[in-house]
Design a protein around this motif. Sequence first.
Motif, short mmCIF file in Angstrom:
data_model
loop_
_atom_site.label_atom_id
_atom_site.label_comp_id
_atom_site.label_asym_id
_atom_site.label_seq_id
_atom_site.Cartn_x
_atom_site.Cartn_y
_atom_site.Cartn_z
N ALA A 217 0.82 -1.21 0.00
CA ALA A 217 0.00 0.00 0.00
C ALA A 217 0.85 1.27 0.00
N GLU A 218 1.94 1.28 0.81
CA GLU A 218 2.75 2.50 0.89
C GLU A 218 3.51 2.75 -0.43
N ALA A 219 3.88 1.68 -1.12
CA ALA A 219 4.54 1.84 -2.41
C ALA A 219 3.56 2.36 -3.46
N LYS A 220 2.32 1.89 -3.41
CA LYS A 220 1.30 2.40 -4.33
C LYS A 220 1.09 3.90 -4.14
N GLU A 221 1.01 4.31 -2.87
CA GLU A 221 0.78 5.73 -2.57
C GLU A 221 1.94 6.58 -3.09
N MET A 222 3.17 6.10 -2.87
CA MET A 222 4.33 6.84 -3.35
C MET A 222 4.34 6.90 -4.88
N LEU A 223 3.98 5.79 -5.52
CA LEU A 223 3.93 5.74 -6.98
C LEU A 223 2.93 6.75 -7.52
N GLN A 224 1.77 6.84 -6.90
CA GLN A 224 0.75 7.80 -7.33
C GLN A 224 1.26 9.23 -7.20
N THR A 225 1.94 9.52 -6.09
CA THR A 225 2.44 10.87 -5.85
C THR A 225 3.51 11.24 -6.88
N LEU A 226 4.47 10.35 -7.10
CA LEU A 226 5.59 10.67 -7.98
C LEU A 226 5.20 10.59 -9.46
N ALA A 227 4.12 9.87 -9.77
CA ALA A 227 3.65 9.82 -11.16
C ALA A 227 3.23 11.21 -11.64
N VAL A 228 2.81 12.06 -10.71
CA VAL A 228 2.43 13.43 -11.07
C VAL A 228 3.67 14.21 -11.50
N VAL A 229 4.81 13.91 -10.89
CA VAL A 229 6.06 14.61 -11.20
C VAL A 229 6.60 14.19 -12.56
N GLY A 230 6.59 12.89 -12.84
CA GLY A 230 7.14 12.40 -14.10
C GLY A 230 7.96 11.15 -13.90
N LYS A 231 8.56 10.66 -14.99
CA LYS A 231 9.30 9.40 -14.92
C LYS A 231 10.67 9.57 -14.29
N GLU A 232 11.21 10.79 -14.31
CA GLU A 232 12.52 11.06 -13.73
C GLU A 232 12.41 12.25 -12.79
N PHE A 233 13.12 12.17 -11.66
CA PHE A 233 13.07 13.26 -10.68
C PHE A 233 14.24 13.12 -9.72
N PRO A 234 14.75 14.23 -9.19
CA PRO A 234 15.83 14.15 -8.19
C PRO A 234 15.27 13.64 -6.87
N PHE A 235 16.13 13.01 -6.07
CA PHE A 235 15.67 12.45 -4.81
C PHE A 235 15.11 13.54 -3.89
N GLY A 236 15.69 14.76 -3.97
CA GLY A 236 15.20 15.85 -3.12
C GLY A 236 13.73 16.16 -3.38
N LEU A 237 13.33 16.12 -4.63
CA LEU A 237 11.92 16.38 -4.96
C LEU A 237 11.05 15.24 -4.47
N ALA A 238 11.52 13.99 -4.65
CA ALA A 238 10.75 12.84 -4.18
C ALA A 238 10.55 12.91 -2.66
N HIS A 239 11.60 13.36 -1.96
CA HIS A 239 11.51 13.46 -0.50
C HIS A 239 10.47 14.48 -0.08
#
Length: 252
Positions: A217-239
């Motif tokens: 469940a927690e991985a799904k939630e993170m995937l949904q959040t980061l999918a809005v950002v795009g396929k590539e992103f810096p770790f700082g933005l993911a954090h």
Amino acid sequence: LDDDERRRREKVTGKVLTLDRTLEDALPYLFALLGIADPTSSLAEMDPEIRRQRTLEAIKRVLVRETLDQPLVLVFEDLHWIDAETQAFLELLVDALATVRLLLLVNYRPQYRHEWGSKTCYTQLRLDPLGPEEAQELLTALLGEAAGADMQSLRLLIRERTEGNPFFMEEMVQTLAEEGVLTGERGGYRLERAPSELHIPATVEGVLAARIDRLPAEAKEMLQTLAVVGKEFPFGLAHRAAEMEKGELHRL
């Protein structure tokens, strides 16, 4: 994105003004687009439609100015899923392409519609599904050289079900490996169950949905959040976006 607000503003200002000092009036719009606070900006009081148009124009001006120094290639993928703002920007940019050193590469499914076909600078290339020989070559690269009636049946089943779509073929093999139907590694898989026992989704969306459903469940939630950002992103933005401890974010 680990920089503070002041440092980010300085970096954007430096890059833009180094490119061309006449682009200084574009800075407030770029700051707003990038979420950088600008205490001197009056954009909040501006008519929303005027602000939107000037923001799109600011992005175009920066890109067009860059082409004076060197040729530029821009790639936009999956226009069939495009949002209205990106579509508006592309419409604005396309009007300038005939006179600048900029190659715009886009891909889309047949249901996407645009008005660029009549432009002399527009060329369309149709990407057809793989033929039987190409599909067999890809499956050999994915599955390996393993012989046997069951593996041959699996290859045939994948070819028929995917209709030669290479992305679909790769996702299907990945799904079978994740489900334990295939064991080993890419290019050297072994079949653990007969193809007649397999349940393979009929669409790419079905394959991806099945993979997502198997996530915690927690991985799904993170995937949904980061999918809005795009396929590539810096770790700082993911954090920042995921709002969780760095160690937990790394694990996920």
